[in-house]
Write a protein that holds these residues in place. Structure first.
Motif, PDB file in Angstrom:
ATOM      1  N   LYS A 107      -3.008  -2.094   0.175  1.00 26.33           N
ATOM      2  CA  LYS A 107      -2.488  -3.462   0.127  1.00 26.33           C
ATOM      3  C   LYS A 107      -2.968  -4.178  -1.138  1.00 26.33           C
ATOM      4  O   LYS A 107      -2.196  -4.908  -1.783  1.00 26.33           O
ATOM      5  N   ALA A 108      -4.223  -3.983  -1.496  1.00 25.38           N
ATOM      6  CA  ALA A 108      -4.778  -4.629  -2.686  1.00 25.38           C
ATOM      7  C   ALA A 108      -4.025  -4.214  -3.943  1.00 25.38           C
ATOM      8  O   ALA A 108      -3.716  -5.045  -4.809  1.00 25.38           O
ATOM      9  N   LEU A 109      -3.724  -2.942  -4.040  1.00 27.62           N
ATOM     10  CA  LEU A 109      -2.997  -2.438  -5.214  1.00 27.62           C
ATOM     11  C   LEU A 109      -1.544  -2.918  -5.209  1.00 27.62           C
ATOM     12  O   LEU A 109      -0.972  -3.200  -6.271  1.00 27.62           O
ATOM     13  N   GLU A 110      -0.953  -3.014  -4.007  1.00 25.88           N
ATOM     14  CA  GLU A 110       0.435  -3.468  -3.886  1.00 25.88           C
ATOM     15  C   GLU A 110       0.618  -4.901  -4.391  1.00 25.88           C
ATOM     16  O   GLU A 110       1.682  -5.242  -4.912  1.00 25.88           O
ATOM     17  N   ILE A 111      -0.405  -5.738  -4.208  1.00 27.93           N
ATOM     18  CA  ILE A 111      -0.270  -7.133  -4.619  1.00 27.93           C
ATOM     19  C   ILE A 111      -0.871  -7.371  -6.009  1.00 27.93           C
ATOM     20  O   ILE A 111      -1.196  -8.502  -6.383  1.00 27.93           O
TER      21      ILE A 111
END
Length: 354
Positions: free
Chosen positions: A115-119
């Motif tokens: 999720k961190a990388l996606e945002i």
């Protein structure tokens, strides 16, 4: 130059709050993220400690104070499957699990990282008390400056790929220093108490929780001494762990300790405290962040001293560990974590003691 973006996992506690504040003061573009995890629905107000309304409100106030974005992500379903179901299953197999290890591997190390990388995050930061350094092309995980608060034991499942994208800002400080920074920066969580116990069992009634959910090892059976002489009746093996002395239901002046759970026979073996000490154990599901050295030590539970040991040749993720000194209450299901002085090298799960 564009600022590096850090997604900081916010728990509503002082450690993650200071982590976020520290990173912002170092020039990072910080975003706070709060995880909503599974909580038992019993008809009563029993919130998961880590993601209660109080915790989310505290995390939000910190992000407002720091003038950084704040998001809530719902990982309840993923947490139930990865952590809670695992916890129940391990007890059903006669083992004593540590859910924090699995949460760090599957939730923080995988789902939250994704999720961190996606945002748009370049890094994921947490409030863990550990340090990370890079030597050449490899990352090394070190114990925190505050040895009492050190949390390397819970992070042995991380990989080089994880560590390349992770930051642990508070690991270079003591807890007292973290509190002082929170006060200096006027963070709303500066005086907030730490949460303790298993987050999804807020009333700390582990036995009650297991008896509501477990489908195995709930039947009564014999309590036997180490000579297999029956001396009592247990209330289901699910309610016991190695080293336990209380709630055995055995009268008389003699103190008994749980030595073994014989799952197939539904028998609880008890003995004297001296019967708890073992020198060898079998470890499985090994993960090495960095290769083991000749001078190696290990701890068999959180807060336990690091003791000298030797490991045999590793075969298919398994190894036999022999300690220089006998260890008390080596417990299947718990983690054994390996160290070379301050560096945490990796670990595995204790399969059995020998």
């Amino acid at each position: 130059m564009k600022k590096k973006r850090v997604i900081c996992a916010m728990s509503g506690g002082v450690d993650s709050s200071v982590a976020a504040a520290f990173l912002k003061k170092r020039g990072y573009d910080v975003i706070g993220i709060f995880m909503k995890l599974w909580a038992e629905d019993t008809g009563q107000k029993k919130e998961n400690i880590c993601c209660s309304r109080e915790a989310s409100t505290a995390a939000r106030k910190v992000c407002q104070k720091l003038d950084i974005p704040f998001y809530i992500v719902n990982f309840a379903e993923e947490f139930k499957k990865a952590v809670v179901d695992y916890y129940i299953k391990e007890y059903e197999e006669g083992r004593t699990p540590n859910p924090c290890v699995i949460c760090n591997r599957d939730i923080k190390g995988q789902i939250l990282m994704k999720k961190a990388l996606e945002i748009g995050g370049d890094f994921l930061a947490t409030g863990h008390y550990v340090r990370i350094i890079k030597k050449g092309n490899r990352y090394h995980l070190l114990q925190s400056v505050d040895k009492i608060k050190d949390q390397t034991y819970f992070l042995w499942t991380l990989t080089q790929k994880n560590l390349a994208k992770m930051l642990f800002p508070v690991g270079s400080f003591t807890k007292l220093q973290v509190r002082e920074m929170a006060q200096k920066w006027h963070l709303p969580t500066a005086e907030r108490k730490e949460s303790q116990g298993i987050c999804f069992i807020p009333d700390r009634d582990v036995s009650g929780f297991l008896n509501r959910y477990a489908k195995k090892l709930t039947k009564k059976g014999a309590i036997c001494d180490i000579n297999n002489k029956k001396i009592g009746i247990h209330n289901g093996l699910i309610n016991y762990t190695i080293g336990q002395r209380e709630r055995l239901g055995l009268g008389g002046p003699k103190s008994y300790y749980v030595v073994e759970l014989k799952v197939e026979e539904n028998i609880l073996i008890v003995g004297d405290e001296k019967d708890l000490y073992k020198k060898k154990l079998l470890a499985t599901d090994l993960n090495w962040i960095n290769k083991p050295s000749k001078n190696i030590g290990a701890r068999i539970r959180y807060g336990h001293p690091i003791e000298e040991c030797k490991i045999t040749k590793i075969d298919r993720g398994k190894t036999t560990v022999t300690f220089q000194k006998s260890q008390r209450a080596v417990t299947p299901g718990q983690s054994i974590v390996f160290y070379n002085q301050e560096e945490m090298l990796g670990g595995g799960f204790i399969a059995k003691n020998t």
